[in-house]
Scaffold this active site. Structure first.
Site, PDB file in Angstrom:
ATOM      1  N   CYS A  88       0.851  -0.994   0.017  1.00  0.00           N
ATOM      2  CA  CYS A  88       0.084  -0.029   0.012  1.00  0.00           C
ATOM      3  C   CYS A  88       0.911   1.306  -0.089  1.00  0.00           C
ATOM      4  O   CYS A  88       0.803   2.346  -0.525  1.00  0.00           O
ATOM      5  CB  CYS A  88      -0.909  -0.009   1.279  1.00  0.00           C
ATOM      6  SG  CYS A  88      -2.148  -1.152   1.225  1.00  0.00           S
ATOM      7  N   CYS A  96      -5.503   2.002   4.221  1.00  0.00           N
ATOM      8  CA  CYS A  96      -3.991   1.855   3.715  1.00  0.00           C
ATOM      9  C   CYS A  96      -2.937   2.478   4.044  1.00  0.00           C
ATOM     10  O   CYS A  96      -1.939   2.244   3.378  1.00  0.00           O
ATOM     11  CB  CYS A  96      -4.481   1.739   2.084  1.00  0.00           C
ATOM     12  SG  CYS A  96      -4.982   3.659   1.559  1.00  0.00           S
TER      13      CYS A  96
END
Length: 245
Positions: A126, A236
């Site tokens: 991420c 994220c």
């Protein structure tokens, strides 16, 4: 006004200017843009909230820059709504991509789906695909507009519509923060705004294809993201605060 010195009082004063406008999002966006000309950006992931915000910006020709973080692992349907949006509004949404050298190194070392095996790998993926490109996209700007809403999660219910981002050092504005989903759906339908077809298949929150699945009615909004992880916090890293790092 761009920097660590921006005071809470300034943000409070700005909020007082836009709050009376209630649901007139386009007017709020105009006020903010006029205060920070050429320094306001909107990040879209082509979710339903983002499509409505794009509509307000593009329909009213507010010169706010719209960008997306193309992770390289979008759903085919996401690329389609991106293209449909460009065509519908005769625009061109800017794309920011991960650093290919960093991605090559990560994949060579860990493989293409290592995020299923270790949370550290998921967070690193991420970071490389979203957080690093975001830094580039936000550089030099004063206001970052997002599609966050209080209904999304417990963590997001504790934010403010207008706030200071102490990680990126700019103002963060969530124009739909207090909106209900039904109100968003109503306007999307009324104006025939392009939206991701996965939304009708049980994907209220759509990210990368390997990390997103459909959910059942009544499930938590973001429970389809990183579903293999046991924790309830589904983020994220894009919206991390300094105290969370």
């Amino acid at each position: 006004m761009h920097g660590k010195s921006l005071s809470k009082e300034y943000i409070n004063d700005l909020y007082k200017k836009i709050e009376p406008l209630k649901n007139s999002i386009e007017e709020k966006l105009k006020i903010i843009y006029n205060l920070f000309p050429k320094k306001v950006v909107f990040s879209t992931s082509f979710n339903i909230e983002d499509q409505l915000i794009s509509h307000f910006i593009l329909k009213h020709k507010i010169p706010i820059k719209i960008f997306t973080l193309d992770t390289g692992r979008f759903f085919e349907e996401t690329y389609k709504v991106w293209e449909d949006t460009n065509n519908f509004y005769e625009t061109s949404i800017i794309a920011f991509f991960p650093n290919h050298n960093n991605i090559e190194k990560f994949l060579s070392c860990h493989g293409p789906n290592s995020f299923y095996n270790k949370k550290e790998n998921r967070k690193k993926c991420c970071y490389l695909r979203k957080v690093e490109p975001l830094k580039k996209a936000l550089k030099g700007n004063c206001v970052w507009i997002t599609g966050l809403r209080s209904e999304h999660s417990i963590e997001r219910s504790n934010l403010n519509e207008l706030e200071w981002d102490d990680v990126h050092h700019l103002i963060k504005y969530h124009p739909l923060y207090h909106w209900k989903l039904k109100s968003i759906e109503k306007i999307i339908k009324k104006h025939r705004i392009p939206y991701n077809s996965l939304y009708d298949k049980g994907y209220p929150s759509i990210g990368c294809a390997p990390c997103t699945r459909s959910i059942k009615y009544g499930d938590n909004y973001r429970s389809g993201r990183w579903w293999w992880e046991n924790n309830s916090k589904k983020e994220c890293g894009l919206h991390t605060r300094k105290n969370d790092v």
